[in-house]
Structures are given as structure tokens and as C-alpha cells.
Design a protein around this motif. Structure first.
Motif, PDB file in Angstrom:
ATOM      1  N   PRO A 132       0.757  -1.197   0.036  1.00 11.71           N
ATOM      2  CA  PRO A 132      -0.024   0.013   0.008  1.00 11.71           C
ATOM      3  C   PRO A 132       0.836   1.418   0.078  1.00 11.71           C
ATOM      4  O   PRO A 132       2.066   1.150   0.444  1.00 11.71           O
ATOM      5  N   ALA A 133       0.657   2.311  -0.662  1.00 11.22           N
ATOM      6  CA  ALA A 133       1.087   3.669  -0.653  1.00 11.22           C
ATOM      7  C   ALA A 133       1.629   4.060   0.597  1.00 11.22           C
ATOM      8  O   ALA A 133       3.090   4.452   0.562  1.00 11.22           O
ATOM      9  N   LYS A 134       0.915   3.990   1.689  1.00  6.84           N
ATOM     10  CA  LYS A 134       1.630   4.565   2.983  1.00  6.84           C
ATOM     11  C   LYS A 134       2.689   3.970   3.557  1.00  6.84           C
ATOM     12  O   LYS A 134       3.755   4.358   3.775  1.00  6.84           O
ATOM     13  N   GLN A 135       2.616   2.394   3.298  1.00  7.87           N
ATOM     14  CA  GLN A 135       3.816   1.687   3.922  1.00  7.87           C
ATOM     15  C   GLN A 135       5.080   1.866   2.718  1.00  7.87           C
ATOM     16  O   GLN A 135       6.045   1.769   3.342  1.00  7.87           O
ATOM     17  N   ARG A 136       4.630   1.786   1.709  1.00  6.56           N
ATOM     18  CA  ARG A 136       5.441   2.226   0.580  1.00  6.56           C
ATOM     19  C   ARG A 136       6.593   3.256   0.830  1.00  6.56           C
ATOM     20  O   ARG A 136       7.862   3.304   0.945  1.00  6.56           O
ATOM     21  N   GLU A 137       5.967   4.546   1.087  1.00  3.88           N
ATOM     22  CA  GLU A 137       6.599   5.719   1.465  1.00  3.88           C
ATOM     23  C   GLU A 137       7.219   5.885   2.551  1.00  3.88           C
ATOM     24  O   GLU A 137       8.234   6.254   2.911  1.00  3.88           O
ATOM     25  N   LEU A 138       6.680   4.967   3.796  1.00  6.67           N
ATOM     26  CA  LEU A 138       7.266   5.051   4.944  1.00  6.67           C
ATOM     27  C   LEU A 138       8.720   4.220   4.825  1.00  6.67           C
ATOM     28  O   LEU A 138       9.758   4.527   5.454  1.00  6.67           O
ATOM     29  N   THR A 156       4.763  13.114   7.746  1.00  9.41           N
ATOM     30  CA  THR A 156       3.460  12.566   7.518  1.00  9.41           C
ATOM     31  C   THR A 156       2.090  12.739   8.383  1.00  9.41           C
ATOM     32  O   THR A 156       1.119  12.215   8.079  1.00  9.41           O
ATOM     33  N   GLY A 157       2.483  13.412   9.517  1.00  5.74           N
ATOM     34  CA  GLY A 157       1.437  13.623  10.626  1.00  5.74           C
ATOM     35  C   GLY A 157       1.089  12.515  11.165  1.00  5.74           C
ATOM     36  O   GLY A 157      -0.247  12.480  11.737  1.00  5.74           O
ATOM     37  N   GLN A 158       1.809  11.505  11.175  1.00  5.87           N
ATOM     38  CA  GLN A 158       1.875  10.341  12.064  1.00  5.87           C
ATOM     39  C   GLN A 158       2.370  10.113  13.500  1.00  5.87           C
ATOM     40  O   GLN A 158       3.482  10.855  13.319  1.00  5.87           O
ATOM     41  N   SER A 159       2.045   9.518  14.220  1.00  2.00           N
ATOM     42  CA  SER A 159       2.911   9.241  15.415  1.00  2.00           C
ATOM     43  C   SER A 159       4.157   8.538  15.201  1.00  2.00           C
ATOM     44  O   SER A 159       4.053   7.770  14.023  1.00  2.00           O
ATOM     45  N   GLU A 160       5.221   8.645  15.827  1.00  2.00           N
ATOM     46  CA  GLU A 160       6.375   7.568  15.680  1.00  2.00           C
ATOM     47  C   GLU A 160       6.002   6.301  15.795  1.00  2.00           C
ATOM     48  O   GLU A 160       6.576   5.378  14.828  1.00  2.00           O
ATOM     49  N   SER A 161       5.246   5.739  16.656  1.00  2.00           N
ATOM     50  CA  SER A 161       4.688   4.606  16.947  1.00  2.00           C
ATOM     51  C   SER A 161       4.082   4.091  15.570  1.00  2.00           C
ATOM     52  O   SER A 161       4.363   2.741  14.983  1.00  2.00           O
ATOM     53  N   ALA A 162       3.199   4.655  14.891  1.00  2.00           N
ATOM     54  CA  ALA A 162       2.491   4.332  13.779  1.00  2.00           C
ATOM     55  C   ALA A 162       3.282   4.388  12.740  1.00  2.00           C
ATOM     56  O   ALA A 162       3.161   3.241  11.835  1.00  2.00           O
ATOM     57  N   VAL A 163       4.607   5.180  12.565  1.00  2.00           N
ATOM     58  CA  VAL A 163       5.418   5.014  11.569  1.00  2.00           C
ATOM     59  C   VAL A 163       6.134   3.650  11.630  1.00  2.00           C
ATOM     60  O   VAL A 163       6.421   2.818  10.615  1.00  2.00           O
ATOM     61  N   LYS A 164       6.588   3.259  12.781  1.00  2.00           N
ATOM     62  CA  LYS A 164       7.381   2.193  13.134  1.00  2.00           C
ATOM     63  C   LYS A 164       6.428   0.901  12.635  1.00  2.00           C
ATOM     64  O   LYS A 164       6.791  -0.017  12.093  1.00  2.00           O
ATOM     65  N   VAL A 165       5.163   0.859  13.203  1.00  2.00           N
ATOM     66  CA  VAL A 165       4.212  -0.249  13.037  1.00  2.00           C
ATOM     67  C   VAL A 165       3.947  -0.320  11.316  1.00  2.00           C
ATOM     68  O   VAL A 165       4.166  -1.448  10.844  1.00  2.00           O
ATOM     69  N   GLY A 166       3.768   0.766  10.749  1.00  2.00           N
ATOM     70  CA  GLY A 166       3.682   0.820   9.215  1.00  2.00           C
ATOM     71  C   GLY A 166       5.051   0.244   8.354  1.00  2.00           C
ATOM     72  O   GLY A 166       4.962  -0.766   7.660  1.00  2.00           O
ATOM     73  N   ILE A 167       6.115   0.561   9.095  1.00  2.00           N
ATOM     74  CA  ILE A 167       7.332  -0.003   8.414  1.00  2.00           C
ATOM     75  C   ILE A 167       7.459  -1.464   8.713  1.00  2.00           C
ATOM     76  O   ILE A 167       7.791  -2.242   7.764  1.00  2.00           O
ATOM     77  N   HIS A 168       7.175  -2.064   9.989  1.00  2.26           N
ATOM     78  CA  HIS A 168       7.293  -3.163  10.235  1.00  2.26           C
ATOM     79  C   HIS A 168       6.432  -4.154   9.579  1.00  2.26           C
ATOM     80  O   HIS A 168       6.589  -5.284   8.877  1.00  2.26           O
TER      81      HIS A 168
END
Length: 182
Positions: A132-138, A156-168
Motif C-alpha cells: 500500500p502507498a503509505k507503507q511504501r513511502e514510510l 506524514t502527520g503520524q505518530s512515531e509509533s504508527a510509522v514504526k508499525v507501518g514499516i514493520h
């Protein structure tokens, strides 16, 4: 990227076009156009859409005019992206970006390492396109461009935790795909 954008597919289309296959040549131009848009958009964030389109067209014209110089034994993507890089350098020079252009010219274009790096980058991009585009960009920002999780979260306007989860989750999906899963 799809399999139509792999080194093997692009080289096959180029070889067919050199042998006179006009359908293969049109398919090649369409495929490399897609690659150029991605290549230039990552390197010209501040460019207008018209500038980017002009650069894509200039590069396609250069491909057309130089296609007889292509060495059939060499990887197509290394040859093609060296043309694209030179066009980008010319574009920056024309706009006063002399230092950037000089830095780019200092790189070794013909090395086998460069060809392997381009091929590896294409493989990574093809894999990322399945996310998905969001995960890809992260993943691009943090893992490929080396930006911090904090900066990416802020941008991206996300929390650090959300970024880490998206990447994971993205990396987990890529690992599954590489193991032959969905």
C-alpha cells in the motif's frame, strides 16, 4: 514496477526493436516512460509537472537518437539510466544547479557496481510497488533514504509509533512475498 519493467523484459524489447520490431519499440518506450516518471519525480521534488514532462520527453528522444549505440552485451537499464542521469544533469545546469551537476558527473557511470546497483534498485522498487502507498513511502523514507522515524512521523502527520508499525508491517509483507507467499 511490474515484470514488464525488469532488466530482462526491457532488454528483450530493446533487442527486438533494434531488429526492426516496431511493436516492441512502442512497448519499450511506454515501459521506460513509466520508469522515467518515477526516476525524475524522486530527484526533482520541486519541479513543475511541465518541467518533468519535458525532461521525460527529452530523455525518450535521446534514447531514440542513441539506440544504435546500445551494446547488446551490456545491461539495458544501466545504459538507459545513464542517459536519464545526463539529461537530469543538463536540466540542473540549465537552471543554475552547477554544483549538483558537477557532483553527479563525478560518479562512475560505467562500472559493473553501478549496473548492479541500478538492477537492485529496480528489484526493490518492484517489490515496494506491491505494498500500500503509505507503507511504501514510510519504507522509502526511513529505510532507503535514511530519514529518522521522528522526521518521517512529523512529515506524514503520524505518530512515531504508527510509522514504526507501518514499516514493520510493510517489511513483513515483503518478506512473505519473497518467501513465495501472497
Amino acid at each position: 514496477m511490474t515484470s514488464a519493467h525488469s532488466e530482462e523484459a526491457l532488454k528483450a524489447m530493446m533487442l527486438l526493436s533494434l531488429d526492426g520490431d516496431e511493436v516492441a519499440y512502442r512497448r519499450l518506450l511506454n515501459a521506460v516512460r513509466v520508469l522515467l516518471v518515477g526516476y525524475y519525480s524522486r530527484r526533482m521534488a520541486a519541479a513543475t509537472k511541465a518541467d518533468m514532462e519535458d525532461l521525460v520527453q527529452e530523455t525518450l528522444l535521446a534514447l531514440h537518437s542513441r539506440r544504435e549505440t546500445y551494446d547488446r552485451e551490456r545491461p539495458f537499464t544501466a545504459w538507459f539510466f545513464s542517459i536519464a542521469r545526463y539529461k537530469l544533469i543538463d536540466h540542473h545546469r540549465g537552471r543554475g544547479g552547477r554544483m549538483m551537476a558537477e557532483t553527479e558527473l563525478g560518479e562512475d557511470f560505467e562500472s559493473d557496481d553501478h549496473e548492479e546497483a541500478i538492477s537492485a534498485r529496480m528489484d526493490v522498487e518492484r517489490l515496494l510497488e506491491s505494498l500500500p502507498a503509505k507503507q511504501r513511502e514510510l519504507i522509502r523514507q526511513v529505510k532507503l533514504e535514511g530519514q529518522s522515524v521522528a522526521d518521517t512521523a512529523s512529515r506524514t502527520g503520524q505518530s512515531e509509533s504508527a510509522v514504526k508499525v507501518g514499516i514493520h508491517r510493510g517489511l513483513k509483507a515483503l518478506a512473505e512475498k519473497l518467501r513465495g507467499g501472497k
